[in-house]
Design an enzyme around this catalytic site. Structure first.
Site, PDB file in Angstrom:
ATOM      1  N   HIS A  23     -28.849  11.098  45.847  1.00  0.00           N
ATOM      2  CA  HIS A  23     -30.275  11.403  45.933  1.00  0.00           C
ATOM      3  C   HIS A  23     -30.663  12.178  47.193  1.00  0.00           C
ATOM      4  O   HIS A  23     -31.813  12.538  47.354  1.00  0.00           O
ATOM      5  CB  HIS A  23     -31.108  10.117  45.864  1.00  0.00           C
TER       6      HIS A  23
HETATM    7  C1  UD1 Z   1     -36.595   8.198  50.450  1.00  0.00           C
HETATM    8  C2  UD1 Z   1     -36.116   8.228  51.902  1.00  0.00           C
HETATM    9  C3  UD1 Z   1     -34.611   8.181  51.945  1.00  0.00           C
HETATM   10  C4  UD1 Z   1     -34.074   7.001  51.163  1.00  0.00           C
HETATM   11  C5  UD1 Z   1     -34.633   7.061  49.750  1.00  0.00           C
HETATM   12  C6  UD1 Z   1     -34.163   5.880  48.935  1.00  0.00           C
HETATM   13  C7  UD1 Z   1     -37.512   9.502  53.461  1.00  0.00           C
HETATM   14  C8  UD1 Z   1     -37.617  10.756  54.254  1.00  0.00           C
HETATM   15  N1  UD1 Z   1     -36.520   9.471  52.563  1.00  0.00           N
HETATM   16  O1  UD1 Z   1     -36.119   9.384  49.833  1.00  0.00           O
HETATM   17  O2  UD1 Z   1     -34.191   8.040  53.291  1.00  0.00           O
HETATM   18  O3  UD1 Z   1     -32.677   7.043  51.144  1.00  0.00           O
HETATM   19  O4  UD1 Z   1     -36.059   7.053  49.816  1.00  0.00           O
HETATM   20  O5  UD1 Z   1     -34.600   5.954  47.620  1.00  0.00           O
HETATM   21  O6  UD1 Z   1     -38.307   8.615  53.649  1.00  0.00           O
HETATM   22  N2  UD1 Z   1     -40.478   9.449  43.205  1.00  0.00           N
HETATM   23  C9  UD1 Z   1     -40.803   8.844  42.018  1.00  0.00           C
HETATM   24  N3  UD1 Z   1     -41.094   7.510  42.034  1.00  0.00           N
HETATM   25  C10 UD1 Z   1     -41.070   6.769  43.155  1.00  0.00           C
HETATM   26  C11 UD1 Z   1     -40.740   7.386  44.355  1.00  0.00           C
HETATM   27  C12 UD1 Z   1     -40.431   8.729  44.378  1.00  0.00           C
HETATM   28  O7  UD1 Z   1     -40.846   9.470  40.976  1.00  0.00           O
HETATM   29  O8  UD1 Z   1     -41.341   5.542  43.082  1.00  0.00           O
HETATM   30  C13 UD1 Z   1     -40.095  10.878  43.195  1.00  0.00           C
HETATM   31  C14 UD1 Z   1     -41.242  11.795  43.566  1.00  0.00           C
HETATM   32  O9  UD1 Z   1     -41.126  12.940  42.805  1.00  0.00           O
HETATM   33  C15 UD1 Z   1     -40.954  12.149  45.015  1.00  0.00           C
HETATM   34  C16 UD1 Z   1     -39.427  12.102  45.070  1.00  0.00           C
HETATM   35  O10 UD1 Z   1     -39.055  11.075  44.141  1.00  0.00           O
HETATM   36  O11 UD1 Z   1     -41.477  13.389  45.360  1.00  0.00           O
HETATM   37  C17 UD1 Z   1     -38.890  11.758  46.422  1.00  0.00           C
HETATM   38  O12 UD1 Z   1     -39.468  10.542  46.937  1.00  0.00           O
HETATM   39  P1  UD1 Z   1     -39.594  10.327  48.531  1.00  0.00           P
HETATM   40  O13 UD1 Z   1     -40.084   8.978  48.833  1.00  0.00           O
HETATM   41  O14 UD1 Z   1     -40.353  11.477  49.123  1.00  0.00           O
HETATM   42  O15 UD1 Z   1     -38.121  10.500  49.046  1.00  0.00           O
HETATM   43  P2  UD1 Z   1     -36.760   9.891  48.470  1.00  0.00           P
HETATM   44  O16 UD1 Z   1     -35.922  11.005  48.007  1.00  0.00           O
HETATM   45  O17 UD1 Z   1     -37.017   8.755  47.542  1.00  0.00           O
END
Ligand code: UD1
Length: 366
Positions: A201
């Site tokens: 991821h």
């Molecule tokens: C975040 C953390 C990362 C961690 C990861 C674990 C930061 C900078 N990154 O990355 O260190 O390893 O979480 O999962 O804080 N989304 C959904 N549903 C959710 C959450 C996210 O659909 O419940 C999608 C959204 O499109 C979002 C993307 O995932 O834009 C990324 O989510 P985000 O929290 O920005 O970063 P992660 O890649 O999850």
């Protein structure tokens, strides 16, 4: 005394759960739990709260997704009002996600002491957003709880006052040790051994679409030798949709939705190998004695390589294939599974949160 915990993203939950529990067991301390809402899908948040036995958050800030600046700023704005309302003695933050950084920044301006759980880890790779979050959070924290000696060394090299640093061990292993027996009792997914478990991821793997395509081609090739189970993170799902990747019917490369904590650790325990870019999974596999192949150029958890089961293959699919071939050869000969090796890494013993609770209570009352 009033301790307020801030969590927001999936890897925070298994770290906060044992600390909340240990403080409760320690005596009458008021605790408040704030969820920033960085992760909001039930499969990324709610199910973890249930399985880890965490209390409902007192408040969910509901910030959701966004760019780094948007997300960090939204958390800071919402959390500032919450802190004015609750006025805690101390705030505990976990790991290295944007929620961690945002909370540390707000507290430091409000002169509320911050304790950072999982302090001192460094990949020395500033292209990773998590590295920025770690460096800044540690710089702003008043109590730094580290999982291993290398983290202490990193902090000392950065000039952080030694009196703030407390080597307590790994809270993620506390959760793993407590819940692995529960996971083992549940009926397994319909996955037959042997299988390789995959999680990817990191932006460096999944936002770079040509590289992701190359990785998927390699995984497909590996799946001709062994079944692959790949729970797909939402960020990765978006990328797979962009390149229109679907696994063919009856393929041995099985893409599944994100798994719950118990489902995941149950599968991880019995995997012949794990391919990942997650930090926490490098630690869990080391504890479990399961070979881990990390698709990254560096790691902030070098102890999983020096004392554990982890190897880095970088962005090199040749090295990835060859690492898996070797593990499979040894695995099929019955040599690769090592016994659970908690004792190999000092303080990864299931009691890290108790050490944290003792120090927190001592510092807040004294
Ligand atoms: C975040 C953390 C990362 C961690 C990861 C674990 C930061 C900078 N990154 O990355 O260190 O390893 O979480 O999962 O804080 N989304 C959904 N549903 C959710 C959450 C996210 O659909 O419940 C999608 C959204 O499109 C979002 C993307 O995932 O834009 C990324 O989510 P985000 O929290 O920005 O970063 P992660 O890649 O999850």
């Amino acid at each position: 005394m009033h301790i307020l915990h801030v969590v927001g993203a999936r890897p925070n939950f298994m770290k906060a759960a044992p600390v909340l529990r240990a403080i409760t067991n320690h005596g009458p301390v008021r605790q408040t739990l704030i969820h920033t809402g960085q992760h909001y899908d039930s499969s990324m948040s709610e199910v973890f709260f249930q399985q880890l036995g965490m209390p409902e958050p007192n408040q969910n800030l509901g910030v959701g997704s966004g760019t780094h600046a948007q997300q960090t700023a939204a958390i800071m704005q919402a959390l500032e009002s919450v802190l004015y309302e609750y006025r805690p003695t101390l705030v505990v933050v976990y790991g290295d996600v944007n929620s961690t950084l945002a909370a540390a920044l707000v507290c430091s301006k409000l002169l509320i002491p911050v304790a950072h759980v999982e302090a001192g880890l460094r990949s020395r790779d500033r292209t990773m957003p998590e590295e920025i979050n770690r460096v800044v959070t540690d710089r702003l924290s008043d109590l730094l709880f580290t999982p291993s000696e290398d983290a202490d060394e990193n902090l000392k090299q950065e000039g952080i006052d030694r009196s703030k640093i407390h080597l307590v061990g790994n809270v993620m292993i506390d959760s793993l040790m407590r819940l692995l027996p529960v996971a083992e009792q549940r009926s397994p997914q319909d996955v037959t051994s042997p299988y390789v478990l995959v999680t990817l991821h990191r932006p460096s793997n999944v936002d770079d679409l040509p590289w992701l395509q190359e990785l998927l081609t390699t995984l497909s090739e590996i799946s001709s030798q062994v079944q692959i189970v790949f729970p797909v993170h939402p960020r990765t799902r978006l990328a797979l949709d962009q390149i229109r990747f679907t696994s063919p019917a009856h393929s041995r490369l099985r893409l599944v939705d994100p798994l719950s904590y118990l489902e995941f650790i149950g599968l991880e325990r019995h995997a012949v190998a794990v391919i990942t870019d997650s930090g926490g999974i490098q630690e869990e596999t080391t504890f479990l004695g399961v070979p881990c192949v990390t698709v990254r150029e560096n790691t902030e958890r070098p102890i999983t390589v020096s004392l554990g089961t982890n190897q880095l293959v970088g962005h090199d699919t040749g090295k990835l294939s060859s690492a898996i071939r070797t593990i499979l050869r040894e695995g099929f000969e019955g040599n690769s599974r090592k016994d659970i090796r908690a004792s190999r890494i000092p303080l990864w013993d299931g009691h890290a949160a108790e050490r944290i609770a003792r120090i927190l209570v001592r510092c807040s009352t004294g």
